[in-house]
Enzyme design. Sequence first.
Site, mmCIF file in Angstrom:
data_model
loop_
_atom_site.group_PDB
_atom_site.id
_atom_site.type_symbol
_atom_site.label_atom_id
_atom_site.label_comp_id
_atom_site.label_asym_id
_atom_site.label_seq_id
_atom_site.Cartn_x
_atom_site.Cartn_y
_atom_site.Cartn_z
ATOM 1 N N HIS A 295 10.712 -0.751 13.108
ATOM 2 C CA HIS A 295 10.497 -1.154 11.715
ATOM 3 C C HIS A 295 11.752 -0.830 10.914
ATOM 4 O O HIS A 295 12.223 0.312 10.927
ATOM 5 C CB HIS A 295 9.298 -0.427 11.109
ATOM 6 C CG HIS A 295 9.204 -0.562 9.616
ATOM 7 N ND1 HIS A 295 9.368 -1.768 8.954
ATOM 8 C CD2 HIS A 295 8.974 0.365 8.653
ATOM 9 C CE1 HIS A 295 9.229 -1.577 7.651
ATOM 10 N NE2 HIS A 295 9.001 -0.277 7.443
ATOM 11 N N GLY B 112 12.041 3.260 7.672
ATOM 12 C CA GLY B 112 11.821 2.710 8.996
ATOM 13 C C GLY B 112 11.198 3.698 9.967
ATOM 14 O O GLY B 112 10.987 4.878 9.655
ATOM 15 N N ASN B 113 10.893 3.196 11.147
ATOM 16 C CA ASN B 113 10.331 4.025 12.212
ATOM 17 C C ASN B 113 10.443 3.270 13.528
ATOM 18 O O ASN B 113 10.620 2.043 13.546
ATOM 19 C CB ASN B 113 8.885 4.429 11.929
ATOM 20 C CG ASN B 113 8.116 3.354 11.190
ATOM 21 O OD1 ASN B 113 7.815 2.302 11.759
ATOM 22 N ND2 ASN B 113 7.821 3.579 9.913
ATOM 23 N N GLU C 259 3.148 4.937 9.318
ATOM 24 C CA GLU C 259 2.818 3.585 9.761
ATOM 25 C C GLU C 259 2.350 3.545 11.215
ATOM 26 O O GLU C 259 2.310 2.485 11.838
ATOM 27 C CB GLU C 259 4.010 2.660 9.516
ATOM 28 C CG GLU C 259 4.082 2.268 8.065
ATOM 29 C CD GLU C 259 5.475 1.916 7.571
ATOM 30 O OE1 GLU C 259 5.549 1.379 6.451
ATOM 31 O OE2 GLU C 259 6.462 2.165 8.267
ATOM 32 N N HIS D 61 9.027 -5.110 1.878
ATOM 33 C CA HIS D 61 8.989 -3.866 2.645
ATOM 34 C C HIS D 61 9.582 -3.983 4.045
ATOM 35 O O HIS D 61 9.297 -3.161 4.903
ATOM 36 C CB HIS D 61 7.537 -3.373 2.731
ATOM 37 C CG HIS D 61 7.404 -2.012 3.344
ATOM 38 N ND1 HIS D 61 6.189 -1.421 3.603
ATOM 39 C CD2 HIS D 61 8.326 -1.125 3.785
ATOM 40 C CE1 HIS D 61 6.361 -0.233 4.146
ATOM 41 N NE2 HIS D 61 7.652 -0.023 4.273
ATOM 42 N N SER E 201 4.772 9.099 12.073
ATOM 43 C CA SER E 201 5.059 8.157 10.997
ATOM 44 C C SER E 201 3.772 7.703 10.311
ATOM 45 O O SER E 201 2.736 7.501 10.958
ATOM 46 C CB SER E 201 5.780 6.930 11.565
ATOM 47 O OG SER E 201 5.793 5.868 10.630
#
Length: 221
Positions: A105, A35-36, A86, A169, A84
């Site tokens: 996330h 996650g982030n 992402e 995901h 991150s």
Amino acid sequence: MLQPTISRASVQVREEILYYCRESVRSGLNFNTQGNISVRLPADDGTEAIVITPSDVRYDAMTPDDMVVVALDGTVLEGDLLPSTELPVHLAHYRRRPDAQAIVHTESTFVNVLGALGRRIDPVLLNMVLYAKGPVPVMPFEFSTNADFGRRSAELMGDDVNAVVWANHGLLSVGVSLKLAFKVAVAVEENAEVLHHASLAGTPRVLVYDQIDVPAGARLP
């Protein structure tokens, strides 16, 4: 005498991000480095920017100083660590949704159960329909570290719903504050678990946001 550099991201914002990172683990939404989280920053000098968690740092070892400040064009403005992986996805969602002030996330279990099935998450609980504001769509699986994925993710989520599932995901949720973005993630996971079990027992009743008669002045739970 050199004056200390003033960060665009306040200590309060950095600490809030770290709190919700650790809360995501305590809540079972993430583990390890999964996650982030990011938060949009005020554009006081005309530069739009966000502060985001670093890449590949365990939450129990992360500090507020580890957060990375990045301009909306992807330029790193502050931070000694890599942002991150992402990051491009966060930036795409911020560009699509001016109302989004924070992004979370998570990779929670029942969101991933339904995501692995390619099944959208229909609201069957009040919290879900109030926070997510509608069915949460599922984006087909692919690596989520590039701008094209981010653009398609943002388009699929659209302008009205506050979350999107990435198949196999996890979930990306947005909110007008980090607190609300996190509540979206919690509500969608709780709803996904109930929806999964209810579907095994019968046909769940699906709630529709526009048909929920929220009393005037009522606050979200």
